[in-house]
Design an enzyme around this catalytic site. Structure first.
Site, PDB file in Angstrom:
ATOM      1  N   SER A 190       0.809  -1.213   0.000  1.00 32.32           N
ATOM      2  CA  SER A 190       0.000   0.000   0.000  1.00 32.32           C
ATOM      3  C   SER A 190       0.845   1.267   0.000  1.00 32.32           C
ATOM      4  O   SER A 190       0.360   2.339  -0.372  1.00 32.32           O
ATOM      5  CB  SER A 190      -0.943   0.012   1.206  1.00 32.32           C
ATOM      6  OG  SER A 190      -0.219  -0.085   2.421  1.00 32.32           O
ATOM      7  N   ASP A 420      -2.887   6.566  11.834  1.00 32.64           N
ATOM      8  CA  ASP A 420      -2.155   5.945  10.724  1.00 32.64           C
ATOM      9  C   ASP A 420      -0.813   6.667  10.585  1.00 32.64           C
ATOM     10  O   ASP A 420      -0.733   7.774  10.045  1.00 32.64           O
ATOM     11  CB  ASP A 420      -2.962   6.064   9.434  1.00 32.64           C
ATOM     12  CG  ASP A 420      -2.284   5.400   8.243  1.00 32.64           C
ATOM     13  OD1 ASP A 420      -1.109   4.995   8.376  1.00 32.64           O
ATOM     14  OD2 ASP A 420      -2.911   5.308   7.168  1.00 32.64           O
ATOM     15  N   HIS A 423       1.184   5.358   6.295  1.00 36.55           N
ATOM     16  CA  HIS A 423       0.948   5.970   4.992  1.00 36.55           C
ATOM     17  C   HIS A 423       1.219   7.467   5.062  1.00 36.55           C
ATOM     18  O   HIS A 423       1.565   7.999   6.113  1.00 36.55           O
ATOM     19  CB  HIS A 423      -0.472   5.670   4.530  1.00 36.55           C
ATOM     20  CG  HIS A 423      -0.759   4.205   4.421  1.00 36.55           C
ATOM     21  ND1 HIS A 423      -1.326   3.481   5.456  1.00 36.55           N
ATOM     22  CD2 HIS A 423      -0.527   3.324   3.424  1.00 36.55           C
ATOM     23  CE1 HIS A 423      -1.439   2.215   5.090  1.00 36.55           C
ATOM     24  NE2 HIS A 423      -0.962   2.079   3.863  1.00 36.55           N
TER      25      HIS A 423
END
Length: 465
Positions: A190, A420, A423
């Site tokens: 990702s 998060d 990312h």
């Protein structure tokens, strides 16, 4: 009523700068009072006009993007001096339009080779990001931080500056011209999808949307195409690079078989790979149950040994299937996470401690280095780990969505535990990775830029630390 007063202040500053930018007569006792009166009148008029303008914008706020206005004002104010003394490897700097913005890489020191991955971050308050997130409706909710409520913008204004050469700003149209008729694939987890979204948006925002094609129907494959340039940028999701059977139990990681998507990789002109994060997941986050190795299913295999077998499987495919005269291969290093001690939650500034390092398995990093060094096909190493590790401010934190719900609205758990910190927001950090990919293309093709020929003596010297 209420409205954001920042654009009002910015508008006033721009007008004051305009008032003071005209060439002034030689100062003497007779002219001083007249100049003062005119300057004060100009300042007062500027404030009133800006205030009226902001009332109009407030009245029509549905059609106005205040953030875009802010960036436009900053770009108009490039003559303002925002410099101050550097602090460690972070610096506030005043941007200027120079040769590097025209696609040129300029050597600062003839004694040192250009290493675009060694440098510092500088803060450029008057420089806009390459695009607005609203320009790219295909950006995922995971990285659309402003859309998810992030209130600050400073993380978008940090720019990477190499020590020994000046790196050009990313130029989408120039990159499309260089890639005309070519195919780019980005393969990995990702974080590589994060990079694909960035590159797709960097290119998408430079051309009319009607002249693009997007296929986002699958989570495993995405493609952007610029029709007039016949350029495609594809993403293939495979966090291990080798085959991972996850549909049925037990979940098996087949170390000596490349992912099935590899049949579509062949023939691409530029390949960008990554792997690493999913290998170190533990406990409930560990993806596999068993390894398949030498035709047998095993569960007792040292992680480093399994990773090296998988990397060798990938390397063998590259060596056997890549045409050296056509294809350029890149391997992107680990994107650092920022976990522990509140992680990235509420962090709005980069880490200024230059001794800071994020912790990732050094043994896996050494395996990557060793594998690349033994390959027949030269692989360019996009070594973004060190330059990214200071950017704790650039993660989505709680300004991301998971299963359609904004993390910031989850009240049952402390925000530090759900942030998060893996990312990256877009616009943001992956734009710098793609800027360095663009710079490496310039370095790879000095014939396109004659002034670069003295910088390129050996790929390993340029791309490895």
């Amino acid at each position: 009523f209420q409205f954001n007063c920042k654009p009002l202040v910015l508008c006033f500053i721009i007008n004051i700068n305009y008032c003071s930018s005209h060439k002034k007569p030689r100062i003497n006792m007779e002219t001083t009072s007249k100049i003062t009166q005119k300057w004060m009148l100009c300042a007062f008029g500027s404030f009133i006009s800006c205030f009226i303008f902001m009332l109009y914008l407030k009245h029509n706020n549905e059609a106005v993007n205040f953030r875009a206005l802010r960036h436009a004002m900053f770009n108009m104010a490039s003559s303002l001096d925002d410099s101050f003394s550097p602090h460690g490897n972070l610096e506030i700097s005043k941007p200027a339009r120079r040769r590097e913005e025209e696609g040129d890489i300029i050597q600062k020191n003839s004694r040192n080779k250009c290493n675009i991955f060694e440098g510092r971050w500088i803060y450029q308050s008057t420089e806009s990001p390459y695009y607005e997130a609203s320009q790219c409706p295909f950006l995922s909710e995971q990285v659309s931080c402003q859309k998810n409520g992030r209130p600050d913008f400073d993380y978008e204004n940090w720019s990477w500056e190499a020590h020994d050469c000046v790196i050009p700003r990313f130029n989408g149209r120039d990159m499309l011209r260089r890639l005309r008729g070519k195919r780019v694939i980005i393969v990995g987890d990702s974080l590589n999808r994060n990079q694909w979204e960035s590159l797709a948006c960097l290119l998408y925002s430079t051309i009319p949307p009607s002249r693009t094609h997007l296929d986002l129907s699958s989570g495993y494959y995405k493609v952007f195409k610029a029709k007039d340039y016949n350029v495609t940028v594809e993403f293939y999701w495979n966090p291990f690079l080798v085959q991972f059977d996850s549909i049925n139990a037990p979940k098996i990681l087949r170390l000596e078989k490349l992912d099935l998507s590899s049949q579509h990789w062949q023939g691409a002109d530029i390949m960008v790979f990554n792997t690493g994060h999913w290998w170190v997941h533990r406990g409930k986050f560990k993806a596999w149950d068993l390894f398949e190795y030498k035709g047998r299913l095993v569960d007792e295999l040292k992680l480093e040994s399994a990773f090296e077998v998988a990397m060798r499987t990938w390397a063998n495919w590259i060596d056997q299937n890549v045409n050296l005269t056509k294809t350029t291969v890149y391997f992107r290093s680990i994107s650092p996470e920022h976990k522990g001690q509140n992680g990235c939650y509420n962090k709005t500034q980069p880490i200024t401690d230059m001794s800071y390092v994020t912790h990732f398995s050094e043994s896996l990093t050494k395996i990557v280095d060793r594998t690349l060094s033994k390959m027949r096909v030269p692989v360019r190493y996009l070594n973004i780990t060190k330059l990214s590790q200071h950017r704790v401010d650039a993660h989505p934190s709680v300004y991301a969505k998971k299963k359609g719900q904004e993390l910031i609205k989850r009240k049952l758990k402390p925000p530090q535990s759900i942030s998060d910190c893996s990312h990256w927001c877009l616009p943001g950090m992956p734009d710098t990775w793609n800027r360095l990919l663009y710079a490496s293309l310039l370095l790879d093709h000095p014939i396109d830029s004659p002034s670069l020929s003295h910088l390129v003596s050996g790929k390993s010297e340029i791309y490895h630390q």
